[in-house]
Design an enzyme around this catalytic site. Structure first.
Site, PDB file in Angstrom:
ATOM      1  N   CYS A 165       0.825  -1.220   0.000  1.00  0.00           N
ATOM      2  CA  CYS A 165       0.000   0.000   0.000  1.00  0.00           C
ATOM      3  C   CYS A 165       0.854   1.263   0.000  1.00  0.00           C
ATOM      4  O   CYS A 165       0.340   2.358  -0.180  1.00  0.00           O
ATOM      5  CB  CYS A 165      -0.930  -0.006   1.200  1.00  0.00           C
ATOM      6  SG  CYS A 165      -1.781  -1.585   1.434  1.00  0.00           S
TER       7      CYS A 165
ATOM      8  N   LYS B  90     -10.209   5.985   4.084  1.00  0.00           N
ATOM      9  CA  LYS B  90     -11.522   5.575   4.558  1.00  0.00           C
ATOM     10  C   LYS B  90     -12.646   6.032   3.623  1.00  0.00           C
ATOM     11  O   LYS B  90     -13.519   5.253   3.268  1.00  0.00           O
ATOM     12  CB  LYS B  90     -11.753   6.146   5.969  1.00  0.00           C
ATOM     13  CG  LYS B  90     -13.132   5.900   6.532  1.00  0.00           C
ATOM     14  CD  LYS B  90     -13.285   4.445   6.901  1.00  0.00           C
ATOM     15  CE  LYS B  90     -14.697   3.931   6.802  1.00  0.00           C
ATOM     16  NZ  LYS B  90     -15.327   3.893   5.520  1.00  0.00           N
TER      17      LYS B  90
ATOM     18  N   CYS C 299     -13.167   0.440   8.244  1.00  0.00           N
ATOM     19  CA  CYS C 299     -12.302  -0.146   7.217  1.00  0.00           C
ATOM     20  C   CYS C 299     -12.450   0.629   5.917  1.00  0.00           C
ATOM     21  O   CYS C 299     -13.559   1.009   5.538  1.00  0.00           O
ATOM     22  CB  CYS C 299     -12.686  -1.607   6.966  1.00  0.00           C
ATOM     23  SG  CYS C 299     -12.715  -2.646   8.447  1.00  0.00           S
TER      24      CYS C 299
ATOM     25  N   HIS D 108      -9.066   3.620  -1.484  1.00  0.00           N
ATOM     26  CA  HIS D 108      -7.719   3.048  -1.351  1.00  0.00           C
ATOM     27  C   HIS D 108      -7.388   2.140  -2.527  1.00  0.00           C
ATOM     28  O   HIS D 108      -7.368   0.910  -2.399  1.00  0.00           O
ATOM     29  CB  HIS D 108      -7.633   2.289  -0.022  1.00  0.00           C
ATOM     30  CG  HIS D 108      -6.267   1.747   0.286  1.00  0.00           C
ATOM     31  ND1 HIS D 108      -5.102   2.299  -0.199  1.00  0.00           N
ATOM     32  CD2 HIS D 108      -5.887   0.681   1.052  1.00  0.00           C
ATOM     33  CE1 HIS D 108      -4.071   1.592   0.248  1.00  0.00           C
ATOM     34  NE2 HIS D 108      -4.514   0.606   0.997  1.00  0.00           N
TER      35      HIS D 108
END
Lengths: 481, 396
Positions: free
Chosen positions: B93, B337, B216, B341
């Site tokens: 990431c 969030k 998440c 992502h």
């Protein structure tokens, strides 16, 4: 009966059954009928239990009872009729889990439920100084509408034989008679029988009677028979002149169900646990064969807690069995190639950590540069204790598992995943700890351990990939006993 | 230990352009069209610069879906009309955060004058099991993953240890979600650009206790890029933002091998190095984009980056200090969030937001007077982290 040419005696007995029970009434409630006589409940394996993992549990208990170290074993005789893989010896799994030596004599017995008796007969006559381990383990399956399927239970029992074991095998008899069709499992299919009651009874009664010598059944405290249900063995025993009360003293079928090859050994362990001293052990297998042993086992230590603590309804039991699962989904699992997995077997089965030869810190797994000091001097192996403390934890709810654990989760629901801190006894008196990530096996989310709680390691199936079953240690909440 | 950062500082590097696609689910796009769109926006934002001026490219991607695991860098720069050498950067990431760091090194060393650094990911064209497989490939494979852990599970383990260690209130997780959704609702590029209530966040389905679905981040498609250039180029282009500091750190891939579960040491070390290089401290930061893949990650970031003391992250978010009108707005973009992502794009996307804040182009999310920004990008559960400090033209 002919006496075996052996000097080995029984030094310890262990038995294991899964914690889950499905009652006969649960089947009646669901299907309006129940075809397995004399069975009140059956033991249901957890989604990640199989004959190998149960064998590890039973063997560990037997070795503990005998106060024998797995590293000292001369031979392992494993009996099972329900191994997930054929054409591959199952014994190395067990040998690795028990830390048996590389030259251990590994033997497998299968083919019929008499396999447990065949294993015991072989072990008793192996010309080794001992110790020798016999384990019989089965997780029986059958079609849900069949007597076999409704009786199907699970369990494992182990016997450790040593030169000075206090339990003496005084006699051993065998018999064979051709009776096809009483119980069989077509390749890829389920265990089944033709269900011809009088024929089945004649087969069992004939080989049992012939294997038992006149007078041999007198003055025994218990008779541990192979019990596919709670009716047939009593009838066969009657034909052989065996007292029904002695059979009832050693029976586990009413609570654990049909435990296949493990059945007579589980009965033996159960009888010893209830104080029996002289036991007749009769392993019957369809086909038909029978091995009978007369055992004077008065002072043999036993570890055999076979109680269940979680009742499943019919749907839950079928779910655990995998009826509603379709296996691992497409998309792939974590790709840990089999050779890489194999390198880690000492960690998977026995939690081998390492003490850095440079700084002394404990490291898991014991390979690569030391995370504490960066040294590449290697590690001295330290076997971690079976109980550790949770230092970080969560519960992975149904639907949240990585693909390789989806099948398990379909069957047994949420599981925990935790980082567990182990503190082995230090030689120099200094306290050292090391952390290991472990899956936590749960019957329900309420069992999930909190930080600070103790958990105990157990050998379970991790997952099947490329057709190869992989085993490793997981954790269960530790009762502290 | 790395060499002292002042010893390797040669010339300054600047962000002279930045752009990104919206983040979301785009069945009509491919990884190549998304990246090309991000490059278009980036080139356009950089005034007179054009594609031929780009000397080098670093492209971050994890490779979710396996669509072009080999040579994905040249595949997307070709699609974007760039003919320069291209290198793929992979640090899960944190891939494009590290791509930007590579670009800074290239410019500072004199190897290049204009470098494109960016990233992309397409994650929504997979079924859920395949998506979970790809999300997990940056976890520690042999032990953590074989213990059944997912990323949400690993961060949930950190949360369990954090709330236990400090006897802290898990409601802080929901406050992070509420704040970031409020910001994302003002961001037209956000994947989940809606507001959520505290109750929405707290009472949502539990993913891995104590993390609920609203704690998440989503899986997203998207691409982002920035142009990193020398001072001479920056002077020509204008609207440039100086990269005052960049710090990176690695750590054990598996959580269980680290010394602590209540912080992410790689974040702390990367921040120390970035602060040292920039000659500033956490009190000097005006606005920050932090890696909030899970709400606990934002709380840990507050502490690892020095925004508050250990154990005080819950109080910091509850005080409103990190809200968009607070003293130190965090994740004005909506963060991972709410903004989304797309793994390989995330680090570059954070710098896009920082660039827009420092050049007064952040629209409804503009933090008045913001002159120094920090971005914080984490790979996996903390196996890699990179922190970048950027300064606008009027920075003291």
């Amino acid at each position: 009966m002919s006496l075996p040419d052996t000097t080995l005696g029984i030094a310890g007995v262990g038995a294991y059954a899964p914690r889950f029970r499905r009652s006969a009434d649960a089947v009646r409630d669901a299907l309006d009928s129940f075809h397995a006589p004399g069975i009140d409940s059956v033991a249901v394996p957890d989604a990640d239990e199989d004959p190998i993992t149960m064998a590890v549990e039973a063997a560990t208990r037997a070795l503990d009872a005998a106060a024998i170290d797995g590293a000292d074993l001369e031979a392992i005789c494993l009996a099972s009729t329900t191994l997930s893989t054929i054409d591959e010896s199952p014994v190395p799994h067990l040998a690795t889990a028990l830390d048996a030596p590389s030259d251990v004599d590994a033997r497998t017995f299968t083919g019929s439920t008499a396999a447990g008796g065949e294993a015991l007969a072989t072990a008793a006559s192996i010309d080794a100084g001992g110790p020798v381990l016999v384990v019989a383990s089965d997780a029986v399956t059958g079609d849900p509408d069949s007597a076999e399927g409704q009786a199907a239970g699970a369990g494992a029992a182990g016997v450790v034989l040593t030169a000075d074991g206090p339990g003496r095998i005084d006699g051993h008899g065998t018999a064979t008679a051709s009776y096809p069709g009483t119980r069989f499992r077509p390749e890829g299919g389920e265990t089944q029988g033709l269900g011809i009651t009088s024929y089945d009874r004649q087969a069992y009664g004939e080989v049992l009677s012939r294997a038992v010598e006149d007078g041999e059944t007198e003055a025994v405290d218990a008779v541990a028979l192979t019990m596919p249900d709670g009716k047939l063995p009593y009838r066969a025993a009657g034909a052989a002149g065996i007292d029904a009360g002695a059979v009832a003293t050693a029976e586990t079928v009413s609570t654990l169900g049909d435990t296949g090859a493990a059945s007579p050994l589980l009965g033996f362990a159960s009888a010893l646990g209830s104080g029996a001293s002289t036991v007749l052990l009769a392993a019957y297998g369809s086909g038909a064969t029978c091995h009978v042993f007369r055992i004077d086992a008065g002072r043999v230590p036993v570890e055999a807690s076979l109680e269940g603590d979680v009742d499943l309804d019919y749907t839950q039991a079928m779910r655990y069995r995998g009826t509603f699962s379709t296996g691992t989904p497409a998309g792939g699992g974590a790709n840990v190639p089999v050779p890489t997995y194999r390198r880690s077997l000492p960690q998977r089965y026995r939690l081998h950590a390492g003490a850095c030869r440079d700084c002394g810190d404990l490291v898991f797994p014991p390979e690569n540069a030391c995370p504490s000091c960066g040294a590449v001097d290697g590690y001295d192996i330290v076997t971690l204790p079976a109980v550790g403390e949770v230092v970080a934890t969560t519960v992975i709810g149904t639907g949240g598992a990585p693909p390789e654990f989806v099948d398990q989760q379909h069957r047994s629901g949420a599981y925990g995943t935790a980082i567990v801190r182990f503190e082995p006894e230090a030689a120099g008196g200094d306290s050292r700890t090391v952390d290991v990530p472990l899956q936590v096996v749960l019957a329900n989310e309420a069992e999930a351990p909190a930080i600070g709680d103790a958990v105990r390691t157990v050998c379970r199936v991790l997952y099947d990939q490329q057709g190869v079953r992989r085993y490793g240690l997981k954790a269960v909440p530790d009762a502290g006993d | 230990m790395p060499a002292p950062v002042h010893a390797v500082c040669m010339r300054d590097a600047f962000v002279v352009g930045a752009g990104q696609t919206p983040y979301g689910s785009f069945p009509d796009e491919t990884y190549r069209t998304l990246f090309a769109d991000a490059v278009d926006a980036t080139i356009e934002s950089a005034g007179d610069l054009d594609r031929d001026d780009v000397d080098e490219a670093f492209v971050g991607t994890l490779g979710v879906g396996g669509r072009q695991l080999g040579l994905p860098g040249p595949a997307v720069t070709e699609a974007a009309g760039l003919s320069c050498p291209t290198t793929r950067v992979e640090n899960a990431c944190a891939a494009s955060g590290y791509a930007i760091r590579q670009a800074v090194q290239a410019v500072k060393s004199g190897m290049a004058d204009v470098v494109l650094a960016g990233g992309f990911e397409v994650m929504t064209d997979l079924d859920s099991d395949a998506a979970k497989y790809w999300l997990g490939v940056s976890g520690e494979m042999e032990w953590e993953r074989l213990a059944g852990a997912t990323f949400s599970g690993t961060y949930a383990q950190m949360a369990s240890a954090y709330f236990h260690e400090y006897d802290a209130d898990p409601d802080a997780l929901s406050r992070v979600a509420v704040k970031n959704h409020a910001n994302g609702a003002q961001n037209p590029k956000a994947h989940l650009g809606f507001e959520c209530s505290f109750e929405d966040a707290r009472d949502a389905t539990v993913v891995a206790d104590p993390l609920t679905l609203f704690h998440c981040c989503p899986t997203s498609d998207g691409a982002a890029a920035v142009l990193v250039a020398s001072e001479a180029i920056a002077d020509d282009v204008g609207n440039a933002v100086r990269i005052a500091g960049v710090g990176a750190a690695s750590d054990s891939v598996g959580l269980f091998s680290r010394d602590t579960y209540t912080s992410i040491p790689a974040s702390e070390h990367a921040a120390e190095r970035a602060y040292e290089m920039a000659g500033v401290g956490p009190d000097d930061v005006d606005v920050a984009e932090v890696h909030d893949c899970f709400a606990i990650a934002e709380l840990l970031a507050y502490e690892d980056l020095g925004f508050c003391d250990r154990g005080d992250a819950g109080a910091l978010v509850e005080s409103g200090a990190t809200a968009i009108d607070g003293d130190l707005p965090v994740n004005t973009s909506g963060g991972l969030k709410s903004k989304g992502h797309p793994i390989g794009a995330t680090g570059a996307g954070q710098v896009v937001e920082a660039y827009e804040q420092l050049t007064d182009q952040a629209g409804d999310r503009q933090v008045e007077g913001a002159s120094r920004a920090l971005t914080h990008n984490v790979g996996g559960s903390g196996g890699a982290a990179v922190v970048t400090i950027l300064e606008g033209g009027d920075c003291p």
